[in-house]
Scaffold this motif. Structure first.
Motif, PDB file in Angstrom:
ATOM      1  N   LYS A 157      39.450  36.876  44.724  1.00 49.62           N
ATOM      2  CA  LYS A 157      39.488  37.334  46.107  1.00 49.62           C
ATOM      3  C   LYS A 157      38.668  36.370  46.959  1.00 49.62           C
ATOM      4  O   LYS A 157      37.760  35.699  46.458  1.00 49.62           O
ATOM      5  CB  LYS A 157      38.898  38.745  46.223  1.00 49.62           C
ATOM      6  N   GLU A 158      38.950  36.342  48.247  1.00 51.29           N
ATOM      7  CA  GLU A 158      38.227  35.428  49.148  1.00 51.29           C
ATOM      8  C   GLU A 158      36.729  35.722  49.150  1.00 51.29           C
ATOM      9  O   GLU A 158      35.904  34.810  49.204  1.00 51.29           O
ATOM     10  CB  GLU A 158      38.784  35.563  50.564  1.00 51.29           C
ATOM     11  N   SER A 159      36.362  36.994  49.041  1.00 47.67           N
ATOM     12  CA  SER A 159      34.943  37.376  49.039  1.00 47.67           C
ATOM     13  C   SER A 159      34.223  36.905  47.778  1.00 47.67           C
ATOM     14  O   SER A 159      33.006  36.763  47.764  1.00 47.67           O
ATOM     15  CB  SER A 159      34.808  38.899  49.158  1.00 47.67           C
ATOM     16  N   GLN A 160      34.999  36.657  46.705  1.00 44.17           N
ATOM     17  CA  GLN A 160      34.395  36.253  45.438  1.00 44.17           C
ATOM     18  C   GLN A 160      34.084  34.760  45.369  1.00 44.17           C
ATOM     19  O   GLN A 160      33.387  34.328  44.442  1.00 44.17           O
ATOM     20  CB  GLN A 160      35.312  36.639  44.267  1.00 44.17           C
ATOM     21  N   ILE A 161      34.593  34.000  46.328  1.00 40.04           N
ATOM     22  CA  ILE A 161      34.301  32.562  46.312  1.00 40.04           C
ATOM     23  C   ILE A 161      33.334  32.180  47.432  1.00 40.04           C
ATOM     24  O   ILE A 161      33.223  31.020  47.808  1.00 40.04           O
ATOM     25  CB  ILE A 161      35.589  31.716  46.389  1.00 40.04           C
ATOM     26  N   TYR A 162      32.645  33.181  47.973  1.00 39.05           N
ATOM     27  CA  TYR A 162      31.572  32.928  48.955  1.00 39.05           C
ATOM     28  C   TYR A 162      30.470  32.157  48.236  1.00 39.05           C
ATOM     29  O   TYR A 162      30.230  32.356  47.046  1.00 39.05           O
ATOM     30  CB  TYR A 162      31.054  34.261  49.493  1.00 39.05           C
ATOM     31  N   TYR A 163      29.784  31.266  48.948  1.00 43.93           N
ATOM     32  CA  TYR A 163      28.882  30.302  48.304  1.00 43.93           C
ATOM     33  C   TYR A 163      27.793  30.931  47.433  1.00 43.93           C
ATOM     34  O   TYR A 163      27.366  30.351  46.421  1.00 43.93           O
ATOM     35  CB  TYR A 163      28.249  29.390  49.365  1.00 43.93           C
ATOM     36  N   SER A 164      27.343  32.132  47.763  1.00 43.34           N
ATOM     37  CA  SER A 164      26.253  32.751  46.998  1.00 43.34           C
ATOM     38  C   SER A 164      26.757  33.681  45.883  1.00 43.34           C
ATOM     39  O   SER A 164      25.957  34.271  45.154  1.00 43.34           O
ATOM     40  CB  SER A 164      25.330  33.546  47.925  1.00 43.34           C
ATOM     41  N   GLU A 165      28.083  33.803  45.747  1.00 40.24           N
ATOM     42  CA  GLU A 165      28.663  34.701  44.743  1.00 40.24           C
ATOM     43  C   GLU A 165      28.727  34.032  43.370  1.00 40.24           C
ATOM     44  O   GLU A 165      28.855  32.810  43.268  1.00 40.24           O
ATOM     45  CB  GLU A 165      30.073  35.131  45.163  1.00 40.24           C
ATOM     46  N   PRO A 166      28.625  34.835  42.289  1.00 35.45           N
ATOM     47  CA  PRO A 166      28.756  34.270  40.940  1.00 35.45           C
ATOM     48  C   PRO A 166      30.155  33.711  40.723  1.00 35.45           C
ATOM     49  O   PRO A 166      31.125  34.189  41.324  1.00 35.45           O
ATOM     50  CB  PRO A 166      28.492  35.473  40.024  1.00 35.45           C
ATOM     51  N   ILE A 167      30.262  32.718  39.856  1.00 35.74           N
ATOM     52  CA  ILE A 167      31.561  32.100  39.612  1.00 35.74           C
ATOM     53  C   ILE A 167      32.399  32.903  38.624  1.00 35.74           C
ATOM     54  O   ILE A 167      33.596  33.087  38.819  1.00 35.74           O
ATOM     55  CB  ILE A 167      31.380  30.648  39.101  1.00 35.74           C
ATOM     56  N   PHE A 168      31.752  33.435  37.602  1.00 36.26           N
ATOM     57  CA  PHE A 168      32.522  34.068  36.527  1.00 36.26           C
ATOM     58  C   PHE A 168      32.338  35.587  36.480  1.00 36.26           C
ATOM     59  O   PHE A 168      31.215  36.088  36.543  1.00 36.26           O
ATOM     60  CB  PHE A 168      32.146  33.443  35.184  1.00 36.26           C
ATOM     61  N   TYR A 169      33.479  36.276  36.373  1.00 35.03           N
ATOM     62  CA  TYR A 169      33.515  37.741  36.351  1.00 35.03           C
ATOM     63  C   TYR A 169      34.153  38.242  35.060  1.00 35.03           C
ATOM     64  O   TYR A 169      34.955  37.538  34.433  1.00 35.03           O
ATOM     65  CB  TYR A 169      34.331  38.269  37.540  1.00 35.03           C
ATOM     66  N   ASN A 170      33.800  39.474  34.693  1.00 41.63           N
ATOM     67  CA  ASN A 170      34.463  40.105  33.555  1.00 41.63           C
ATOM     68  C   ASN A 170      35.709  40.855  34.029  1.00 41.63           C
ATOM     69  O   ASN A 170      36.067  40.787  35.218  1.00 41.63           O
ATOM     70  CB  ASN A 170      33.498  41.041  32.801  1.00 41.63           C
ATOM     71  N   ALA A 171      36.374  41.574  33.118  1.00 41.57           N
ATOM     72  CA  ALA A 171      37.626  42.271  33.452  1.00 41.57           C
ATOM     73  C   ALA A 171      37.425  43.373  34.477  1.00 41.57           C
ATOM     74  O   ALA A 171      38.374  43.799  35.148  1.00 41.57           O
ATOM     75  CB  ALA A 171      38.239  42.846  32.181  1.00 41.57           C
ATOM     76  N   ARG A 172      36.167  43.847  34.638  1.00 40.93           N
ATOM     77  CA  ARG A 172      35.865  44.914  35.614  1.00 40.93           C
ATOM     78  C   ARG A 172      35.382  44.343  36.953  1.00 40.93           C
ATOM     79  O   ARG A 172      34.816  45.050  37.770  1.00 40.93           O
ATOM     80  CB  ARG A 172      34.815  45.870  35.041  1.00 40.93           C
ATOM     81  N   ASN A 173      35.585  43.035  37.134  1.00 44.40           N
ATOM     82  CA  ASN A 173      35.173  42.347  38.362  1.00 44.40           C
ATOM     83  C   ASN A 173      33.668  42.409  38.603  1.00 44.40           C
ATOM     84  O   ASN A 173      33.214  42.430  39.748  1.00 44.40           O
ATOM     85  CB  ASN A 173      35.918  42.899  39.585  1.00 44.40           C
ATOM     86  N   GLN A 174      32.905  42.451  37.528  1.00 45.00           N
ATOM     87  CA  GLN A 174      31.448  42.372  37.599  1.00 45.00           C
ATOM     88  C   GLN A 174      31.016  41.019  37.054  1.00 45.00           C
ATOM     89  O   GLN A 174      31.738  40.406  36.261  1.00 45.00           O
ATOM     90  CB  GLN A 174      30.811  43.499  36.767  1.00 45.00           C
ATOM     91  N   GLN A 175      29.826  40.568  37.467  1.00 44.84           N
ATOM     92  CA  GLN A 175      29.348  39.273  36.988  1.00 44.84           C
ATOM     93  C   GLN A 175      29.250  39.281  35.462  1.00 44.84           C
ATOM     94  O   GLN A 175      28.719  40.200  34.857  1.00 44.84           O
ATOM     95  CB  GLN A 175      27.978  38.947  37.589  1.00 44.84           C
ATOM     96  N   LEU A 176      29.785  38.241  34.850  1.00 47.46           N
ATOM     97  CA  LEU A 176      29.768  38.124  33.403  1.00 47.46           C
ATOM     98  C   LEU A 176      28.334  37.940  32.904  1.00 47.46           C
ATOM     99  O   LEU A 176      27.533  37.261  33.547  1.00 47.46           O
ATOM    100  CB  LEU A 176      30.620  36.917  32.990  1.00 47.46           C
ATOM    101  N   ASN A 177      27.999  38.574  31.779  1.00 50.79           N
ATOM    102  CA  ASN A 177      26.669  38.389  31.192  1.00 50.79           C
ATOM    103  C   ASN A 177      26.792  37.640  29.866  1.00 50.79           C
ATOM    104  O   ASN A 177      27.898  37.485  29.326  1.00 50.79           O
ATOM    105  CB  ASN A 177      25.961  39.740  31.010  1.00 50.79           C
ATOM    106  N   PRO A 178      25.681  37.150  29.309  1.00 49.28           N
ATOM    107  CA  PRO A 178      25.742  36.355  28.072  1.00 49.28           C
ATOM    108  C   PRO A 178      26.418  37.065  26.907  1.00 49.28           C
ATOM    109  O   PRO A 178      27.167  36.447  26.147  1.00 49.28           O
ATOM    110  CB  PRO A 178      24.268  36.084  27.764  1.00 49.28           C
ATOM    111  N   ARG A 179      26.177  38.376  26.779  1.00 49.71           N
ATOM    112  CA  ARG A 179      26.785  39.113  25.668  1.00 49.71           C
ATOM    113  C   ARG A 179      28.304  39.161  25.815  1.00 49.71           C
ATOM    114  O   ARG A 179      29.042  39.002  24.844  1.00 49.71           O
ATOM    115  CB  ARG A 179      26.206  40.531  25.613  1.00 49.71           C
ATOM    116  N   GLY A 180      28.769  39.393  27.050  1.00 50.33           N
ATOM    117  CA  GLY A 180      30.205  39.429  27.302  1.00 50.33           C
ATOM    118  C   GLY A 180      30.852  38.076  27.040  1.00 50.33           C
ATOM    119  O   GLY A 180      31.949  37.994  26.479  1.00 50.33           O
ATOM    120  N   LEU A 181      30.161  37.011  27.442  1.00 51.23           N
ATOM    121  CA  LEU A 181      30.661  35.657  27.222  1.00 51.23           C
ATOM    122  C   LEU A 181      30.779  35.368  25.722  1.00 51.23           C
ATOM    123  O   LEU A 181      31.764  34.787  25.266  1.00 51.23           O
ATOM    124  CB  LEU A 181      29.714  34.651  27.881  1.00 51.23           C
TER     125      LEU A 181
END
Length: 295
Positions: A200-224
């Motif tokens: 989404k356009e809001s997800q590529i805002y400069y301060s937003e995280p690059i990688f998300y999980n399937a629930r559109n939340q920021q990915l964490n090390p365990r998920g990765l």
């Protein structure tokens, strides 16, 4: 001075003044908590002036015999207590260094595990042909890890403002929040643009995280880590053999094996963000392989 209060002050010092990473702070907090629990269980005083090296030795013995703690973990716990002791002396919380004379056990030096070039190509081939919705994200993540050598925590912490497409670089915030600038591999650049098209356009805002999980939340090390294991299985590679950190080892190893563009250990140290060249020295086994070839 009470141990619990002193430990809390020490952790605050590490966070605010020493700028330690979140993961290091969690590890040190856990180590200090373990030592405090050991003292209570064995009816020992929590007054810092009552601390002795004998208690530390008994703690080490308990960790090895009753908990089967490995030497490398034990090294960190002893290092934590030594650092804590030095801090308490500096702050005049106590009069005697209760870790004096305590030596950490030597850990076995193992050569780093890494993927061969053929195994890496097999992984990349699967990623490039993965048509699932998260396929482009996975291809970008694991190619980025393999071509920059960044840590998994550094990857999940990435925000769009750390990218500079014009100079083809990425700024990494490493341990202790130390910054280092890494060049982006030409094959990764178009993947970023393709991946942006799935957000989404809001997800590529400069301060937003690059990688998300399937629930559109920021990915964490365990998920990765979980995603990587699934990808290895699908690619026909042994998931039990490789971890995310092995991609970092693969990056370093393949760089040193490159005969055309020789990379020295000092350059590799800067790319990996190692504090000490001694740590980077683990990759000198590649030099041995080169000697073997020459002979």
């Amino acid at each position: 001075m009470n141990y619990v209060q002193a430990a809390d002050d020490y952790l605050m010092y590490l966070e605010v003044e020493k700028n330690y990473s979140v993961n290091t702070l969690k590890s040190y907090a856990f180590d200090l908590k373990l030592y405090g629990e050991f003292l209570l269980t064995n009816n020992r005083s929590l007054d810092l002036n009552d601390f002795t090296s004998s208690s530390v030795r008994r703690f080490v013995k308990d960790q090895v015999i009753n908990h089967q703690i490995k030497p490398r973990t034990l090294q960190r716990r002893i290092s934590c207590l030594k650092s804590f002791s030095q801090y308490c002396l500096k702050e005049n919380y106590m009069k005697m260094n209760f870790t004096e004379g305590i030596q950490a056990p030597k850990a076995d030096k193992k050569l780093p595990k890494y993927m061969s070039l053929q195994e890496l190509k097999k992984l990349f081939s699967y990623l490039e042909n993965d048509s699932r919705p998260q396929g482009i994200r996975n291809e970008l993540m694991f190619k980025l890890l393999a071509t920059t050598g960044m840590r998994r925590q550094e990857l999940v912490d990435l925000t769009w403002e750390q990218l500079d497409f014009s100079s083809q670089t990425i700024k990494i915030l490493g341990k202790g929040k130390k910054e280092r600038l890494l060049p982006l591999h030409p094959t990764v650049l178009p993947l970023f643009l393709k991946y942006q098209g799935t957000l989404k356009e809001s997800q590529i805002y400069y301060s937003e995280p690059i990688f998300y999980n399937a629930r559109n939340q920021q990915l964490n090390p365990r998920g990765l880590h979980k995603i990587f294991k699934q990808v290895l299985e699908r690619a026909g590679l042994p998931s039990h053999r490789f971890s995310l950190h092995h991609l970092r080892h693969t990056f370093a190893t393949l760089l040193l094996q490159n005969d055309k563009n020789k990379v020295d250990l000092r350059t590799l140290q800067e790319l990996l963000g190692h504090k000490s060249l001694v740590t980077t020295g683990m990759y000198t086994h590649i030099d041995f392989e080169q000697k073997k070839k020459a002979i």
